[in-house]
Scaffold this active site. Structure first.
Site, PDB file in Angstrom:
ATOM      1  N   ASP A   1       0.840  -1.182   0.000  1.00 14.48           N
ATOM      2  CA  ASP A   1       0.000   0.000   0.000  1.00 14.48           C
ATOM      3  C   ASP A   1       0.887   1.247   0.000  1.00 14.48           C
ATOM      4  O   ASP A   1       1.872   1.318   0.754  1.00 14.48           O
ATOM      5  CB  ASP A   1      -0.892  -0.028   1.252  1.00 14.48           C
ATOM      6  CG  ASP A   1      -1.928   1.066   1.272  1.00 14.48           C
ATOM      7  OD1 ASP A   1      -2.838   1.023   0.440  1.00 14.48           O
ATOM      8  OD2 ASP A   1      -1.815   1.965   2.123  1.00 14.48           O
TER       9      ASP A   1
ATOM     10  N   GLU B   1       1.468   0.069  -5.015  1.00 14.42           N
ATOM     11  CA  GLU B   1       0.965   1.348  -5.525  1.00 14.42           C
ATOM     12  C   GLU B   1       2.133   2.343  -5.612  1.00 14.42           C
ATOM     13  O   GLU B   1       2.687   2.714  -4.573  1.00 14.42           O
ATOM     14  CB  GLU B   1      -0.094   1.921  -4.580  1.00 14.42           C
ATOM     15  CG  GLU B   1      -1.351   1.092  -4.464  1.00 14.42           C
ATOM     16  CD  GLU B   1      -2.334   1.717  -3.479  1.00 14.42           C
ATOM     17  OE1 GLU B   1      -3.516   1.820  -3.811  1.00 14.42           O
ATOM     18  OE2 GLU B   1      -1.906   2.093  -2.362  1.00 14.42           O
TER      19      GLU B   1
END
Length: 602
Positions: free
Chosen positions: A304, A333
């Site tokens: 994340d 990400e």
């Protein structure tokens, strides 16, 4: 370096805590998770660490630390905790292994051939339509329930290769004592880290039992592995949910988080960000990942807000994880939520992964397919044509020529997707943009399954799951988030179509070419018209693929595409509405959007 947390032996347990600026620490031992009374033991400071050895078998004993006679904290390095993270717990991890788990033999697809299916453990089986028995709904064991509608049979039937689990480590936001309460304030996706090395209790059938959550998590993994399905963990090492009250800050103020002017910086958007470039914090993250890889046999990790992890840490993560398992999948990400003091040249972001053997989500291809996440912008499936971005995505986002360039060196560095858990789910985005949901969904799947790179989709996309136009439903009730499995029957045609695409991709290595030079050699694009993306791909066999987002008719000469190939009349999935084939000409009546694939043989 000391082994932090508890180091269990049946005859004694050693406790270690890293707390350089603390003067004294007491170990508080509790017999039960809800006890108030405790036994206090002074810990000895050795350099920057506190340690104590306690004789006897402490398996199942709860504990906390008292810091400078001021604070009582849970051990942030522990591997088991009580209900609602109120106490840490000593656990004999050997006793948590289901029969056969420690020596399990299994094979999952090569990471370069992965087809990833993202899901929330809670969402997957909470609804009664899942046909999972009531006490297992929303639980680890519900995910691998054996029934005709959902559970492990759905995953096997769909033939995905890997399950991506949204966070399953211990997080804040759900009352584990009442995790069946579907009220709005008792649901959370789990991006609120509390104890990184503990398993979340709300997914277990006995959340008050620290061992149970570990055992059931392992049983779920074992069942998936028995069916050759890999397990990917969604990990959130960019921040903690609590800020100054988190144990990290109480044992070593401002050390674990990035700090400016005596306050936490906010690159995560939720009040703090981990100071990954510090060697101690870096080692904590790596040790945590290695623990999950070794103890739970995890096959991959999704990071994340990966741009908040410095490049040196990322490269070290990849190196250490691959040392144990060359087939481990690593992706994340490549962006941040807010501004960060971490300099841009040190962030794990686009382009800096080139040739480094890990992948990023590809928002450029995603937006070209269906428009930006939440607004009314449109992509190819709704009639817009961003040809450069589409062709780059089809090529696996490698360098193809001066006009078609991506951010990757090799195609296994891109995760091709049209939605994930956050933002509007695909079907709601299509509804918002007045698209034909069924036809456009098929075309979205066409694009990610017939492109180079790693395809990824979210649970329920395969049967038109909706969240009633709510976006970022991280804390909305299960009436919004729970998967409605009745949709699978209602949209059987779409489900079967997605299955057939997965099967087709897995049968043909043409769609898993890795090297950029091979992409340039084997893929050729054709400029047919303004509402069509067409390309050929040659390897052992050849394919001509035409993606169409218009109802207009057009014709083309096969000799312009496959000179030297023997023409075949077999059409993938009989998807062409009307076709007329002669030696040199195919006339297509494209009244339906879709991809038209004509198989060619040498």
């Amino acid at each position: 370096m000391y082994e932090l947390g508890f180091n269990y032996n049946k005859d004694y347990t050693v406790f270690n805590l890293f707390a350089p600026e603390i003067n004294n620490v007491k170990l508080l031992l509790y017999e039960n998770y809800d006890d108030v009374r405790y036994t206090s033991i002074d810990m000895k400071k050795v350099g920057e660490y506190f340690e104590v050895k306690v004789e006897g078998n402490l398996d199942g004993v709860y504990y906390k630390y008292q810091i400078d006679d001021k604070y009582e904290i849970v051990d942030p390095f522990c591997k088991a905790c009580s209900i609602n993270s109120l106490k840490s717990c000593v656990v004999d991890l050997q006793s948590t292994n289901p029969k056969g788990f420690q020596d399990e033999k299994y094979e999952v697809s090569n990471r370069n051939d992965a087809i990833i299916y993202e899901l929330s453990v809670k969402d997957f089986s909470s609804d009664s339509s899942s046909e999972v028995q009531e006490n297992l709904r929303g639980k680890f064991l519900g995910l691998v329930s054996d029934n005709d509608v959902s559970g492990i049979n759905h995953l096997k039937d769909l033939r995905i290769t890997h399950v991506h689990l949204m966070p399953v480590f211990d997080f804040v936001g759900v009352d584990e004592r009442n995790s069946e309460n579907y009220a709005q304030d008792n649901y959370n996706w789990g991006y609120n880290p509390e104890n990184y090395n503990c398993i979340e209790g709300s997914f277990s059938t006995e959340p008050e039992n620290p061992k149970n959550r570990i055992i059931e998590f392992k049983k779920m993994i074992q069942a998936l592995h028995a069916n050759n399905i890999g397990v990917i963990l969604d990990v959130v090492y960019n921040h903690t949910f609590r800020n100054k009250s988190h144990p990290f800050n109480l044992i070593y103020p401002r050390f674990y988080r990035r700090d400016e002017n005596s306050d936490f910086t906010n690159g995560s958007g939720v009040g703090n960000e981990l100071n990954t470039e510090d060697e101690f914090v870096r080692n904590f993250i790596i040790d945590s990942l290695l623990y999950y890889q070794k103890e739970f046999h995890i096959d991959g990790f999704r990071f994340d807000l990966m741009a908040l992890i410095d490049l040196k840490t990322t490269y070290e993560i990849v190196k250490k994880l691959r040392r144990k398992d060359e087939n481990v999948i690593i992706y994340g990400e490549p962006w941040i939520a807010d501004d960060s003091p971490l300099s841009k040249d040190k962030r794990t972001t686009f382009g800096l992964q080139k040739g480094k053997d890990f992948a990023f989500f590809n928002p450029f291809f995603r937006n070209a397919i269906k428009g930006d996440n939440d607004d009314s912008s449109i992509g190819f499936v709704q009639g817009n044509m961003d040809k450069g971005s589409l062709e780059a995505g089809i090529c696996g986002s490698v360098y193809y020529n001066q006009k078609i360039q991506g951010f990757c060196k090799n195609t296994n560095e891109t995760i091709n997707y049209f939605n994930s858990h956050d933002n509007l789910i695909l079907q709601d985005k299509l509804l918002k943009t007045n698209a034909d949901i069924k036809t456009s969904t098929k075309l979205c799947f066409d694009l990610i399954m017939f492109s180079q790179g790693i395809p990824f989709f979210h649970c329920g996309n395969e049967f038109l799951r909706s969240k009633s136009l709510f976006k970022n439903t991280y804390n909305l009730p299960l009436e919004v988030n729970a998967v409605d499995w009745k949709l699978k029957k209602d949209n059987e045609e779409v489900y079967q179509y997605v299955k057939s695409l997965i099967e087709f991709r897995k049968m043909h290595s043409e769609f898993s070419i890795i090297k950029d030079e091979e992409i340039r050699k084997r893929i050729k694009f054709y400029d047919v018209n303004d509402y069509c993306i067409s390309f050929s791909i040659q390897n052992d066999v050849g394919f001509l693929l035409i993606f169409i987002n218009s109802g207009d008719k057009f014709e083309f000469d096969l000799n312009d595409y496959f000179s030297g190939f023997k023409k075949c009349t077999k059409v993938f999935q009989d998807k062409i509405v009307k076709q007329e084939i002669t030696d040199d000409l195919i006339l297509i009546d494209a009244r339906k959007s879709g991809v038209y694939s004509i198989s060619m043989e040498k």
